[in-house]
Design a protein around this motif. Structure first.
Motif, PDB file in Angstrom:
ATOM      1  N   PHE A   1      68.586  -2.593  39.778  1.00 23.40           N
ATOM      2  CA  PHE A   1      67.622  -2.972  40.805  1.00 23.40           C
ATOM      3  C   PHE A   1      66.493  -1.937  40.928  1.00 23.40           C
ATOM      4  O   PHE A   1      65.982  -1.632  41.995  1.00 23.40           O
ATOM      5  N   ASP A   2      66.108  -1.380  39.794  1.00 21.43           N
ATOM      6  CA  ASP A   2      64.946  -0.501  39.725  1.00 21.43           C
ATOM      7  C   ASP A   2      65.067   0.740  40.617  1.00 21.43           C
ATOM      8  O   ASP A   2      64.108   1.117  41.301  1.00 21.43           O
ATOM      9  N   ALA A   3      66.255   1.323  40.668  1.00 20.27           N
ATOM     10  CA  ALA A   3      66.437   2.563  41.443  1.00 20.27           C
ATOM     11  C   ALA A   3      67.424   3.460  40.713  1.00 20.27           C
ATOM     12  O   ALA A   3      68.202   2.985  39.872  1.00 20.27           O
ATOM     13  N   TRP A   4      67.359   4.741  41.052  1.00 19.87           N
ATOM     14  CA  TRP A   4      68.332   5.690  40.525  1.00 19.87           C
ATOM     15  C   TRP A   4      69.502   5.800  41.492  1.00 19.87           C
ATOM     16  O   TRP A   4      69.307   5.777  42.720  1.00 19.87           O
ATOM     17  N   SER A   5      70.684   5.920  40.924  1.00 24.86           N
ATOM     18  CA  SER A   5      71.844   6.220  41.738  1.00 24.86           C
ATOM     19  C   SER A   5      72.282   7.640  41.349  1.00 24.86           C
ATOM     20  O   SER A   5      72.639   7.896  40.198  1.00 24.86           O
TER      21      SER A   5
ATOM     22  N   HIS B   1      58.465  10.632  32.956  1.00 30.70           N
ATOM     23  CA  HIS B   1      59.049   9.589  32.088  1.00 30.70           C
ATOM     24  C   HIS B   1      58.825   8.270  32.817  1.00 30.70           C
ATOM     25  O   HIS B   1      59.651   7.834  33.620  1.00 30.70           O
ATOM     26  N   GLN B   2      57.651   7.674  32.535  1.00 30.22           N
ATOM     27  CA  GLN B   2      57.158   6.539  33.339  1.00 30.22           C
ATOM     28  C   GLN B   2      58.105   5.357  33.347  1.00 30.22           C
ATOM     29  O   GLN B   2      58.319   4.731  34.385  1.00 30.22           O
ATOM     30  N   ASP B   3      58.694   5.059  32.156  1.00 34.50           N
ATOM     31  CA  ASP B   3      59.512   3.844  32.042  1.00 34.50           C
ATOM     32  C   ASP B   3      60.714   3.876  32.990  1.00 34.50           C
ATOM     33  O   ASP B   3      61.105   2.862  33.556  1.00 34.50           O
ATOM     34  N   ARG B   4      61.279   5.094  33.217  1.00 25.90           N
ATOM     35  CA  ARG B   4      62.489   5.162  34.044  1.00 25.90           C
ATOM     36  C   ARG B   4      62.251   5.897  35.360  1.00 25.90           C
ATOM     37  O   ARG B   4      63.190   6.219  36.085  1.00 25.90           O
ATOM     38  N   LYS B   5      60.984   6.181  35.621  1.00 25.74           N
ATOM     39  CA  LYS B   5      60.592   6.806  36.902  1.00 25.74           C
ATOM     40  C   LYS B   5      61.356   8.116  37.177  1.00 25.74           C
ATOM     41  O   LYS B   5      61.980   8.300  38.223  1.00 25.74           O
ATOM     42  N   TRP B   6      61.297   8.979  36.185  1.00 30.34           N
ATOM     43  CA  TRP B   6      61.939  10.316  36.285  1.00 30.34           C
ATOM     44  C   TRP B   6      60.876  11.367  35.991  1.00 30.34           C
ATOM     45  O   TRP B   6      60.221  11.315  34.945  1.00 30.34           O
TER      46      TRP B   6
ATOM     47  N   ASP C   1      50.363  13.038  42.301  1.00 29.61           N
ATOM     48  CA  ASP C   1      49.557  12.185  41.398  1.00 29.61           C
ATOM     49  C   ASP C   1      50.471  11.419  40.445  1.00 29.61           C
ATOM     50  O   ASP C   1      50.267  10.227  40.191  1.00 29.61           O
ATOM     51  N   LEU C   2      51.493  12.125  39.902  1.00 25.34           N
ATOM     52  CA  LEU C   2      52.387  11.477  38.926  1.00 25.34           C
ATOM     53  C   LEU C   2      53.186  10.348  39.592  1.00 25.34           C
ATOM     54  O   LEU C   2      53.376   9.282  39.000  1.00 25.34           O
ATOM     55  N   VAL C   3      53.645  10.584  40.832  1.00 26.39           N
ATOM     56  CA  VAL C   3      54.414   9.543  41.544  1.00 26.39           C
ATOM     57  C   VAL C   3      53.498   8.348  41.811  1.00 26.39           C
ATOM     58  O   VAL C   3      53.880   7.190  41.602  1.00 26.39           O
ATOM     59  N   HIS C   4      52.280   8.629  42.212  1.00 29.71           N
ATOM     60  CA  HIS C   4      51.313   7.559  42.466  1.00 29.71           C
ATOM     61  C   HIS C   4      51.066   6.759  41.180  1.00 29.71           C
ATOM     62  O   HIS C   4      51.028   5.522  41.196  1.00 29.71           O
ATOM     63  N   ASP C   5      50.946   7.478  40.050  1.00 28.92           N
ATOM     64  CA  ASP C   5      50.699   6.804  38.755  1.00 28.92           C
ATOM     65  C   ASP C   5      51.862   5.905  38.337  1.00 28.92           C
ATOM     66  O   ASP C   5      51.709   5.044  37.467  1.00 28.92           O
ATOM     67  N   LEU C   6      53.056   6.140  38.914  1.00 32.97           N
ATOM     68  CA  LEU C   6      54.204   5.277  38.587  1.00 32.97           C
ATOM     69  C   LEU C   6      54.091   3.924  39.298  1.00 32.97           C
ATOM     70  O   LEU C   6      54.920   3.042  39.108  1.00 32.97           O
TER      71      LEU C   6
END
Ligand SMILES: Cc1cc2nc3c(=O)[nH]c(=O)nc-3n(C[C@H](O)[C@H](O)[C@H](O)COP(=O)(O)OP(=O)(O)OC[C@H]3O[C@@H](n4cnc5c(N)ncnc54)[C@H](O)[C@@H]3O)c2cc1C
Length: 408
Positions: free
Chosen positions: A182-186, A326-331, A354-359
């Motif tokens: 569901f598009d989140a990290w656990s 790592h844009q694809d996995r939001k890390w 900026d990086l979080v915004h770019d995600l």
């Protein structure tokens, strides 16, 4: 089940400043720190100096972050009430052949945008630093360098974020992590599972190991120890600025500096060590540091040290910081923040925003740029308290500086 916007792993100066800026931008954040107290690893064993980046290579991420940090850090410290002082650094040539080096560093500083850096002749030097060893040949005056309480700065960032709604979990080690469907990290931790859309890895000396949990192996930590000796504040009139040597390619060298609490400190050494844990000070190195202190300022010979400490830098095989999204996995990894993390902290945190915004992640709350002064109750040498939150004093600069025997 709460899903945070961002989970920050690590409560050193970098994790705390990232939490501060992301929370101010409106992100719902949680910070996870494995130790009982914030600021207890690399960030608890530094010199507490805000460097201008005189030895950071042009074009490096490090220099960019330092410069970005310095554009806002003074205003933020004034608003939060963090003690700092712009007392400048004096880079001394102790040998004739080093004088040319000073001119080279002055030229390089100008290329970096620092036009106010200038050469002092030996007599000008002794006017500004009358207690310096008379064998000095000249110096480079770097007025932009500052000193601060690096512990109070970090906990003020973290506490301000907490007052703005961020959650801080200490004694909470991230043991493993998984990107869920569901598009989140656990994040599986010693406190149960934490869920977040984006992870920012600020794990310092464990940065490579935490990255590995997510399947990344872009750098390895190569711990580099530094040791310091501390004099009481009765010595404070012996120097006016931070006395720094000409840096080498791997280290800034041993500095004799005054803290915001007026203790003189000499250090740090730079030794590659096998272990990531913070070691005890070594007697032989203490002697070497005492010799260096007395060679720099001979009057220090008349004083005993009141303490000593060590720190370990999260160096890697690379000179530059290792900041990657790592844009694809939001890390996002903020690793290898080796030797200028305090100086660059608010530049790094802006870069991470900026990086979080770019995600493509929108903040789930409204932004709040208002910075409130924190009126701490300080228990000298022990803790700072505000709003029923108690922060244990982990940094020797704050511990020695606020405790009663710092006058010796
Ligand atoms: C001797 C020395 C002198 C220095 N002098 C200066 C200076 O004068 N000026 C300057 O700008 N910089 C200086 N630095 C550099 C600065 O201290 C570092 O760049 C900075 O502290 C790095 O901060 P960090 O947050 O990345 O790492 P840390 O402070 O180590 O924080 C990382 C945190 O992550 C936590 N963590 C790790 N793994 C996990 C996990 N699995 N789960 C939960 N938490 C975890 C750790 O417990 C730790 O608290 C110096 C450093 C040293 C050692």
């Amino acid at each position: 089940m709460e899903i945070f916007d961002v989970g920050v792993i690590g409560g050193g100066v970098i994790g705390c400043s990232v939490l501060f800026d992301l929370t101010s931008a409106g992100y719902n954040c949680v910070l996870l720190e494995k130790n009982e107290h914030l600021v207890s690893e690399s960030s608890a064993g530094n010199s507490g100096m805000l460097h201008t980046g005189y030895d950071a290579p042009l074009g490096s991420v490090e220099l960019t972050c330092i410069k970005r940090s310095l554009t806002k850090i003074v205003k933020v410290f004034e608003k939060l009430g963090v003690p700092f002082r712009q007392n400048g650094s004096t880079m001394v040539a102790w040998e004739d052949h080093q004088v040319q080096e000073l001119f080279n560093i002055q030229e390089e500083s100008k290329r970096k945008g620092y036009s106010n850096v200038h050469i002092l002749t030996a007599s000008e030097l002794f006017q500004s630093e009358p207690y310096l060893n008379r064998s000095a040949k000249g110096a480079l005056w770097i007025p932009g360098e500052m000193i601060l309480d690096p512990w109070l700065a970090s906990i003020s960032f973290a506490h301000h974020a907490r007052l703005n709604g961020a959650k801080i979990r200490t004694s909470c080690e991230v043991l493993s992590c998984k990107r869920e469907l569901f598009d989140a990290w656990s994040l599986h931790t010693t406190h149960g599972d934490i869920h977040c859309r984006v992870v920012v890895n600020c794990a310092g000396l464990q940065g490579d190991l935490v990255d590995k949990m997510a399947g990344y192996q872009d750098f390895s930590i190569a711990p580099r120890k530094g040791q310091f000796i501390v004099f009481g504040s009765k010595t404070s009139n012996l120097i006016n600025s931070s006395i720094i040597p000409i840096p080498s390619t791997t280290s800034k060298g041993i500095i004799t500096f005054k803290t915001v609490y007026d203790n003189i400190i000499t250090g740090p050494t730079a030794e590659d060590v096998p272990s990531r844990s913070i070691p005890r000070p070594e007697p032989l190195i203490r002697e070497r540091l005492m010799e260096s202190a007395c060679n720099t300022v001979p009057s220090l010979m008349d004083y005993n040290i009141i303490g000593e400490y060590t720190g370990v830098r999260p160096a890697t095989q690379y000179k530059d910081y290792q900041i990657r999204s790592h844009q694809d996995r939001k890390w996002i990894t903020v690793g290898g923040i080796r030797s200028t993390g305090v100086s660059a902290c608010l530049g790094i945190s802006s870069h991470v925003c900026d990086l979080v915004h770019d995600l493509g992640l929108d903040p789930s709350r409204g932004p709040s740029s208002h910075i409130e002064r924190i009126n701490w109750t300080i228990l000298p040498g022990k803790a700072a308290i505000h709003d029923e939150c108690v922060y244990h004093m982990t940094h020797p600069i704050a511990k020695y500086g606020t405790s009663k025997n710092s006058m010796l």
